[in-house]
Design a protein around this motif. Structure first.
Motif, PDB file in Angstrom:
ATOM      1  N   ASP A   1      48.836  38.356  57.720  1.00  0.00           N
ATOM      2  CA  ASP A   1      47.713  38.287  56.792  1.00  0.00           C
ATOM      3  C   ASP A   1      48.205  37.713  55.464  1.00  0.00           C
ATOM      4  N   THR A   2      47.278  37.290  54.629  1.00  0.00           N
ATOM      5  CA  THR A   2      47.580  36.929  53.243  1.00  0.00           C
ATOM      6  C   THR A   2      46.619  37.678  52.335  1.00  0.00           C
ATOM      7  N   LEU A   3      47.119  38.137  51.212  1.00  0.00           N
ATOM      8  CA  LEU A   3      46.326  38.911  50.269  1.00  0.00           C
ATOM      9  C   LEU A   3      46.528  38.345  48.867  1.00  0.00           C
ATOM     10  N   THR A   4      45.584  38.616  47.990  1.00  0.00           N
ATOM     11  CA  THR A   4      45.721  38.272  46.576  1.00  0.00           C
ATOM     12  C   THR A   4      45.550  39.540  45.759  1.00  0.00           C
ATOM     13  N   VAL A   5      46.504  39.792  44.876  1.00  0.00           N
ATOM     14  CA  VAL A   5      46.437  40.994  44.044  1.00  0.00           C
ATOM     15  C   VAL A   5      45.345  40.818  42.985  1.00  0.00           C
ATOM     16  N   ASP A   6      44.435  41.780  42.905  1.00  0.00           N
ATOM     17  CA  ASP A   6      43.388  41.790  41.885  1.00  0.00           C
ATOM     18  C   ASP A   6      43.584  43.049  41.055  1.00  0.00           C
ATOM     19  N   ASP A   7      44.377  42.936  39.998  1.00  0.00           N
ATOM     20  CA  ASP A   7      44.749  44.109  39.223  1.00  0.00           C
ATOM     21  C   ASP A   7      45.008  43.716  37.775  1.00  0.00           C
ATOM     22  N   PRO A   8      43.953  43.527  36.957  1.00  0.00           N
ATOM     23  CA  PRO A   8      44.139  43.156  35.555  1.00  0.00           C
ATOM     24  C   PRO A   8      44.959  44.170  34.772  1.00  0.00           C
ATOM     25  N   GLY A   9      45.000  45.410  35.255  1.00  0.00           N
ATOM     26  CA  GLY A   9      45.785  46.427  34.584  1.00  0.00           C
ATOM     27  C   GLY A   9      47.280  46.209  34.695  1.00  0.00           C
ATOM     28  N   HIS A  10      47.692  45.386  35.674  1.00  0.00           N
ATOM     29  CA  HIS A  10      49.100  44.999  35.830  1.00  0.00           C
ATOM     30  C   HIS A  10      49.174  43.474  35.737  1.00  0.00           C
ATOM     31  N   PRO A  11      49.168  42.932  34.519  1.00  0.00           N
ATOM     32  CA  PRO A  11      49.109  41.470  34.359  1.00  0.00           C
ATOM     33  C   PRO A  11      50.258  40.731  35.020  1.00  0.00           C
TER      34      PRO A  11
END
Length: 450
Positions: A92-102
């Motif tokens: 699989d491939t994922l993209t991190v969506d976490d503005p709290g951890h720039p």
């Protein structure tokens, strides 16, 4: 990994999709790879553990971002399109969506098959492993599968050869890989100098990057074989710079190739031919990876791998932008691999053959039979397919389950093999569709006494 800085630092316990990050496995200039465990049910094809390769595609400068995205796109495209027994599998491939951890936000994550170690790690413990010839045969098979599909690896070296728990080999790290367009491909501006042929040590770049041919991988295999069999490089020098200079002198005819006296006689001609000083001389001695594979299997005393099926013509992609290629030269560094560096994997008690399948231990499925160290439990094959996994299914049908109607053990999934699979499925009370998927592999490998 203690004390190392990571290209992408990820805290232990961090969640990415259904995965929980565990310990770091390895890190390089462009990526960091972490062990991970599945904490949410994601379907029967998802393993309980994997390796997560984090590429920082959401941070850094615009030029660096173009470069990082190209690295990710190269690997994702190749692994998404190619499924072969000797290439590492991408789930699989994922993209991190976490503005709290720039520092993590926007990172691309590749969910990869988890290996137990790398050839590089094994060579650190044992410079000349007894299993080297068998491993080299599998490495060459992977190279053949890659070239046959129309790709050049571009960075073949021990760190990019991964070893699975069952002792089988996977080629990995396709950041530098390039798809052939006729006789050439266009690759980034650098690789690993010790495994780079002389003609690419100081290449000329055009708007599409560096022109690379499959013969570059043949050179790298020759160096890798010499290192694995003798514990030393085939060109003199106590540093990469010194060996690079020796390679250039060798290409100009002012330096001789000095093969180690420890190189077994059966391998001397193979390594010498792989290390022909120019592309044209190399091709004259080693026509292609398929021809090289047969020679390597003979030298290693390995059983012949199945011939690969004829492929449909490919449509070429548009070339990559020069900005992304130039960015690679600006950033420099080395490609990342992942490996557990505690100890090399345990060797099998006896190598499997087609007529004598061997028992091995699989973490998820338990004990089962293998006839070629494919370790396949969930790779689906059907009529019209070809390759070493088809050959292994044929071997198990014929020699473990006594279904001789399978036909020749040739790696081609033809009508006779289809009929034999249907016969086996009916006998095992499975859905008799003639397709070898996870349930059929389970029954094939569990048959008999294990």
């Amino acid at each position: 990994m203690t004390g190392q800085s990571y290209a992408v630092p990820v805290p232990k316990g961090y969640r990415v999709g259904p995965w929980e990050v565990r310990e770091a496995l390895a890190s390089g200039a462009f990526a960091t790879v972490y062990a991970a465990r599945l904490v949410e049910e994601e379907g029967p094809d998802m393993p309980g553990r994997a390796a997560l390769k984090f590429l920082p595609t959401g941070t850094r400068t615009p030029r660096q971002l173009r470069h990082m995205r190209e690295l990710a796109e190269r690997e994702v495209e190749l692994l998404g399109r190619l499924r072969a027994p000797r290439l590492i599998r991408m789930y699989d491939t994922l993209t991190v969506d976490d503005p709290g951890h720039p520092e993590l936000d926007g990172a691309t994550v590749l969910v990869l098959e988890r290996a137990e170690g790398s050839l590089d790690a094994v060579l650190e413990h044992e410079p000349k492993p007894e299993s080297s010839p068998a491993l080299l045969a599998q490495i060459c098979e992977g190279l053949h599968q890659l070239h046959h599909a129309g790709w050049v690896h571009g960075d073949l070296k021990p760190a990019n050869v991964l070893l699975m728990k069952d002792g089988s080999v996977r080629l990995a790290d396709f950041n530098m890989a390039a798809e052939l367009e006729g006789t050439h491909a266009y690759a980034p501006a650098f690789a690993t100098p010790d495994y780079t042929p002389p003609e690419l040590l100081w290449p000329e770049m055009d708007e599409r990057g560096t022109r690379i041919r499959p013969s570059a991988d043949v050179w790298a295999f020759g160096v890798l074989a010499h290192v694995a069999l003798t514990g030393s490089f085939p060109l003199p020098g106590g540093s990469t710079e010194a060996r690079t200079d020796a390679a250039m002198r060798y290409a100009r005819g002012t330096e001789d190739l000095r093969l180690s006296p420890e190189l077994p006689e059966a391998w001397q001609e193979i390594v010498r031919d792989c290390l022909a000083p120019t592309h044209l001389e190399r091709v004259a001695r080693v026509r292609d990876a398929g021809a090289l594979l047969r020679r390597v299997e003979d030298a290693a005393g390995a059983s012949r791998s199945a011939r690969l099926p004829r492929l449909r013509p490919r449509r070429w992609r548009r070339p990559v932008l020069v900005a992304a290629l130039v960015a690679m030269a600006v950033l420099g560094g080395t490609a990342v691999t992942y490996a557990l560096r505690d100890e090399p994997p345990a060797a099998a008690a006896a190598p499997p053959t087609c007529k004598k399948p061997a028992v091995y231990e699989d973490e998820k499925h338990g004990r089962g039979y293998t006839a070629g160290w494919n370790g396949t439990w969930d790779f689906t094959i059907r009529q019209g397919d070809g390759g070493s996994q088809v050959r292994e299914a044929q071997c198990l049908l014929r020699y473990l389950h006594d279904i001789t109607e399978v036909g020749e053990v040739d790696g081609d999934f033809g009508p006779m093999t289809h009929g034999a699979v249907v016969t086996f499925q009916r006998r095992a009370k499975l859905d008799a569709d003639g397709i070898v998927g996870p349930s059929t592999w389970e029954a094939l490998r569990k048959g008999g006494e294990v």
